[in-house]
Design an enzyme around this catalytic site. Structure first.
Site, mmCIF file in Angstrom:
data_model
loop_
_atom_site.group_PDB
_atom_site.id
_atom_site.type_symbol
_atom_site.label_atom_id
_atom_site.label_comp_id
_atom_site.label_asym_id
_atom_site.label_seq_id
_atom_site.Cartn_x
_atom_site.Cartn_y
_atom_site.Cartn_z
ATOM 1 N N LYS A 62 11.369 6.783 -8.324
ATOM 2 C CA LYS A 62 9.953 7.141 -8.274
ATOM 3 C C LYS A 62 9.449 7.144 -6.841
ATOM 4 O O LYS A 62 9.698 6.209 -6.081
ATOM 5 C CB LYS A 62 9.103 6.159 -9.085
ATOM 6 C CG LYS A 62 7.620 6.550 -9.112
ATOM 7 C CD LYS A 62 6.777 5.555 -9.889
ATOM 8 C CE LYS A 62 6.555 4.278 -9.105
ATOM 9 N NZ LYS A 62 5.641 3.350 -9.778
ATOM 10 N N ALA A 120 -1.792 -6.593 -4.081
ATOM 11 C CA ALA A 120 -0.904 -6.875 -2.940
ATOM 12 C C ALA A 120 0.528 -6.521 -3.304
ATOM 13 O O ALA A 120 1.259 -7.324 -3.876
ATOM 14 C CB ALA A 120 -1.006 -8.343 -2.541
ATOM 15 N N LYS A 131 -1.065 -6.845 2.650
ATOM 16 C CA LYS A 131 -2.157 -6.797 1.677
ATOM 17 C C LYS A 131 -2.435 -8.202 1.161
ATOM 18 O O LYS A 131 -1.519 -9.010 1.009
ATOM 19 C CB LYS A 131 -1.811 -5.869 0.513
ATOM 20 C CG LYS A 131 -1.757 -4.392 0.888
ATOM 21 C CD LYS A 131 -1.539 -3.540 -0.345
ATOM 22 C CE LYS A 131 -1.535 -2.064 -0.030
ATOM 23 N NZ LYS A 131 -1.346 -1.231 -1.255
#
Length: 328
Positions: free
Chosen positions: A69, A226, A231
């Site tokens: 993906k 995150a 993040k």
């Protein structure tokens, strides 16, 4: 040979949250049992375009399929153009021959399988009488988390915080139209946390905005936003003394909210309680008290994409969805 091509409309027609929840549970157990090969995530950041791309892949021994993906988040989309923020493509290959079986839209799959993951964690770890949910963010994933959660728990109220008023209003409209919950719009993150039994964060924030002092005993946290180093949504101190469950320990200690707590010196890797596959396999106890704070840190796994893409592929073949083209 022919390869199947599926658009987002085809994918949407082939997917149902309840079925995805079951498939993701099986995928987590397969990963725990060593039946999945899942390489490290490849991440590419494009700060000049306010964008990022992740490549997640795996081989699932149970279905003998390889999935790859490529999923992107470009956060100015919708403002500078008419494109969605999240765009993804999944490639599905035969694990016996390497032949390309399917090319399908991956954005909806990413959303629904992540919503399924949060729901699974709440089913396992949240207090059984949980009714009120705090949600941070108003995007597609903030919706999917509630849609999944409502499949496994009797939720009555969602308290949502987001930075943009229009986004909040649309979120309330959509969620109330698709569920039986009452959505309360909150002006601050602290307001959203009031009386919350479950708290779900879905933002791309790089600086935490949810404070330890707002977390009450018995809360279950689903940390979604995150998913790469840098993040951060939650105060790392929240992890101290909490029951920490990861989707993949290897991923969460390198790119998840768990990483932030380790880097801050609040916890060590051996303070992580379990991977979720261990809990699903019945190898460790779940919540042991009403006051226990539980955290599910999910960075997203290739196995989730794999099992969800297989649902889509098999359903599409049965229903005659999509179109075929000669790839080889």
């Amino acid at each position: 040979m022919e390869t199947l091509l599926l658009s987002i409309k085809d994918v949407e027609e082939a997917l149902a949250m309840e079925e995805v929840i079951h498939a993701v549970e099986e995928g987590y157990i397969a990963y725990h049992e060593g039946k999945v090969q899942q390489p490290e995530i490849v991440s590419i950041e494009m700060p000049q375009n306010n964008g990022e791309t992740d490549i997640k892949s795996c081989y699932n021994q149970l279905n003998e399929r390889i999935s790859v993906k490529i999923a992107s988040g470009f956060y100015d989309n919708g403002k500078k153009n008419d494109l969605p923020t999240m765009i993804g493509t999944i490639l599905l290959f035969d694990g016996k021959s390497g032949a390309p079986l399917c090319v399908m839209d991956g954005s909806l799959i990413t959303g629904i399988r992540t919503g399924a993951a949060g729901a699974i964690s709440s089913k396992l770890l949240a207090r059984k009488n949980s009714k009120t949910v705090a949600v941070f963010g108003t995007g597609g994933q903030a919706r999917m988390q509630i849609y999944g959660l409502c499949q496994v728990m009797d939720i009555e109220e969602v308290r949502v915080y987001g930075e943009h008023r229009n986004g909040l209003l649309k979120y309330k409209e959509d969620v109330e139209a698709n569920t039986k919950v009452n959505v309360i719009l909150c002006e601050t993150p602290e307001m959203a946390m009031q009386d919350a039994d479950i708290a779900i964060s879905t933002t791309p924030s790089k600086k935490y905005f949810i404070e330890r002092s707002w977390v009450r005993p018995g809360l279950h946290i689903v940390a979604v936003g995150a998913d790469m180093a840098g993040k951060n949504e939650w105060d790392p101190k929240i992890f101290q003394g909490s029951k920490i469950v990861n989707d993949s320990i290897a991923q969460c200690v390198s790119r998840g909210e768990t990483r932030n707590a380790i880097v801050a010196g609040v916890i060590r890797e051996n303070d992580i309680y379990a991977e979720i596959g261990e809990l699903l396999a019945g190898e460790k106890p779940l919540r042991v008290s009403e006051d226990e704070i539980t955290i599910f840190d999910t960075t997203g796994m290739g196995i989730q994409d794999n099992v969800t893409a297989m649902i889509v592929y098999e359903a599409a073949k049965k229903r005659g969805l999509g179109s075929y083209f000669e790839f080889i």
